[in-house]
Structures are given as C-alpha cells and as structure tokens.
Scaffold this motif. Structure first.
Motif, PDB file in Angstrom:
ATOM      1  N   VAL A 111       0.834  -1.200   0.000  1.00 43.51           N
ATOM      2  CA  VAL A 111       0.000   0.000   0.000  1.00 43.51           C
ATOM      3  C   VAL A 111       0.870   1.251   0.000  1.00 43.51           C
ATOM      4  O   VAL A 111       0.566   2.241  -0.681  1.00 43.51           O
ATOM      5  N   LYS A 112       1.973   1.217   0.748  1.00 48.06           N
ATOM      6  CA  LYS A 112       2.854   2.384   0.840  1.00 48.06           C
ATOM      7  C   LYS A 112       3.722   2.551  -0.400  1.00 48.06           C
ATOM      8  O   LYS A 112       3.978   3.684  -0.833  1.00 48.06           O
ATOM      9  N   HIS A 113       4.172   1.433  -0.971  1.00 48.58           N
ATOM     10  CA  HIS A 113       5.092   1.488  -2.116  1.00 48.58           C
ATOM     11  C   HIS A 113       4.577   0.620  -3.270  1.00 48.58           C
ATOM     12  O   HIS A 113       5.220  -0.358  -3.652  1.00 48.58           O
ATOM     13  N   PRO A 114       3.443   0.931  -3.842  1.00 48.15           N
ATOM     14  CA  PRO A 114       2.898   0.065  -4.898  1.00 48.15           C
ATOM     15  C   PRO A 114       3.833  -0.086  -6.089  1.00 48.15           C
ATOM     16  O   PRO A 114       3.835  -1.135  -6.743  1.00 48.15           O
ATOM     17  N   GLN A 115       4.651   0.938  -6.343  1.00 49.42           N
ATOM     18  CA  GLN A 115       5.553   0.887  -7.488  1.00 49.42           C
ATOM     19  C   GLN A 115       6.701  -0.095  -7.290  1.00 49.42           C
ATOM     20  O   GLN A 115       7.353  -0.489  -8.257  1.00 49.42           O
TER      21      GLN A 115
END
Length: 311
Positions: free
Chosen positions: A138-142
């Motif tokens: 959720v925080k770092h989808p990339q």
C-alpha cells in the motif's frame, strides 16, 4: 583428436557444466544488519542483479521456514528472508524500547529493504508476514512486482472461528482478555499449529516447531501477546489493501493450505473479488504448507514468477 573435435568436446563440456551449475543448490548466506536499533537477521541467496523475492514469515516461525525454498528460487532470483522483530534470530538492542505492533515491525522491514537497495521486489507473505507485506504494498505500490500469498490473509471471511479469543481481546483489551492469548504461545499449541490439518504429521520435522518455541521463550511471550492484540489493526486496514488490489492489479498467486485452522479457503477465493487476475490454488495440508508441500510450492512459484517477473 583434431582441432574441430577438440572444440566440439570443449563446447559439450561447457554446456554440461553450465547445466550442472544451474541445477546446483545456491549458497545461502546468513547475515545481520542493524535497523532502528533492531539487529535484523536475514538469509540471502542468488545474484543481487537478478529480480528480488522478499520472503516474509509468520507465526510461529522464522526465516527458517524458507530453508528449502530459498535454494530452489535462488537459481534464478535474488532471495532475501528476514526474521521479523520478535522472531527467530532478530533481536532488539538492550537499550532500545521497541513496541511490538505491526506498524513498527513493518517500519523496520521497510527500512531493511531500503538498506538492502531493494527498489523492486516480489513478496511471499505468510500469516503475520501478510500484514507486513500488505503495508509495504500500500505504501510502495511501485516497488511490488508480484505477490505470492501462502495462507496470508487479507479478507475478513478468511478469519476462522479460531480467532474468537483474539476478537474478544481486540474489542475489550483488558488484562484478563490479554491473558487468554498466552495459551497460543505454549509448545503444545505451537506444535498443533504445525500438525493440524496435515494428512501425514510424520512429514513435519520436529525441529521446526521446537525452534519456534525456543525463540518465543528466549525473546519473551509478551512480544507475541502484544502482536496478537494488535492484529485487529490489520483487519481495520483491509479496505485500503482492497483498494490497492483494485487499482494496481498486481500479479498474485494464492497458495493455500485448505485445512488451515485459522485462515480458511474463502479468504483465498476473496482475492479474485478485487483482483480478477489473481490465481488461487489449494493444497491438502494445514497452516504451514511449506513443511509438507515445499516442492509443490517452489514449482508453482517459479512458474508464476517466470511469467510475471523477468528473470
């Protein structure tokens, strides 16, 4: 032997050696790194230039649960498996006050990925490793290239009746309700979590649950009770996770021990509601499916990763 034959023989030998190297087990390194005052133990194997797979264990286990999986994946992938704070060989420094919540555990693992220069990685999540992995996604989808969930729950319908004591403690976190959670950390209960739902319990090596029990005794049961109490926060964050699935549609493979006493099959099927491309497979085993179906899981993971993550 003429030059042509010599060249042909050399080429054949080189091909054979290359094939042998590809089939040889990768060496696993056992390392520590200090993150936020926590001495994080982790296992690492494979070329750092290959795509990374981050393995996140759960309760009652440690990165030891991946002891056979890591060499199989590391032939093509860079594999890293840390022990979460409160588990295995990871220890909090004596002068550091660490509050055992899933937010704090995730913060340590998030900084761990930064320290290890993991800009993109696939995640394997199991049990407690799931809420850690979900927060990272959720925080770092990339950064998330693919997800393998082995009994890593993400939906309320996946929570069995076995969570009744925990739900009571979440609703009313009294000292008495907290104390009822102590029994989940006893050696007999931990062994039960390894053997319940397993057709042939003789497949479970006793050192797996014995090491888990020893770590709890060494680190202290309070850390585990704190995490059980905090688990209700993971359920509250499910809507954010579902939105992540709907928006980003990450490649996702759910490999589920269908006889798990805590995380039931409807929780695996639910992935397809928010991520129609999710693949769901059930295994005739219990909670810690790697202990009985390690080769099946390794093969399924390699096929899945090869299709979705460029080796």
């Amino acid at each position: 032997m003429n030059t042509r034959n010599l060249l042909a023989a050399a080429s054949t030998l080189a091909t054979a050696l290359t094939a042998q190297a590809a089939e040889s087990p990768a060496q696993v390194h056992y390392r520590h790194i200090e993150i936020q005052g926590v001495n994080v133990f982790y296992r690492e194997a494979g070329s750092p230039t290959a795509p990374t797979v981050l393995l996140l264990h759960g309760f009652a286990a440690s990165s030891y649960m991946f002891r056979d999986l890591i060499p199989q994946l590391a032939r093509q992938y860079h594999v890293i498996a840390p022990d979460l704070p409160g588990f295995g060989q990871t220890t909090v420094m004596p002068d550091v006050e660490f509050k055992y919540t899933f937010d704090n555990v995730t913060s340590v693992i998030d900084d761990f990925t930064v320290a290890k220069n993991l800009d993109h990685y696939a995640i394997y999540v199991f049990d407690y490793g799931a809420p850690v992995g979900w927060r990272l996604a959720v925080k770092h989808p990339q950064k998330i290239t693919a997800i393998v969930s082995q009994n890593g729950n993400a939906y309320e319908e996946g929570l069995s009746a076995g969570w009744a004591d925990m739900r009571r403690a979440w609703a009313e976190p009294t000292a008495a309700n907290r104390e009822t959670l102590r029994r989940f950390n006893t050696p007999d209960m931990i062994k039960w979590q390894y053997t319940e739902g397993v057709t042939d319990p003789t497949l479970i090596p006793p050192e797996s649950y014995q090491l888990a029990s020893a770590a709890i005794e060494r680190i202290g049961v309070d850390a585990q009770m704190d995490l059980l109490l905090d688990y209700g926060q993971n359920v509250k964050q499910y809507p954010q996770l579902h939105e992540y699935f709907r928006r980003y549609q990450p490649p996702l493979l759910a490999l589920w021990g269908k006889n798990d006493p805590f995380f039931t099959p409807p929780g695996a099927e639910a992935f397809k509601r928010d991520n129609p491309n999710a693949e769901v497979r059930f295994l005739d085993t219990g909670h810690l499916a790697l202990e009985t179906h390690g080769d099946d899981i390794a093969q399924a993971m390699r096929e899945f990763l090869d299709r979705n993550v460029k080796p």
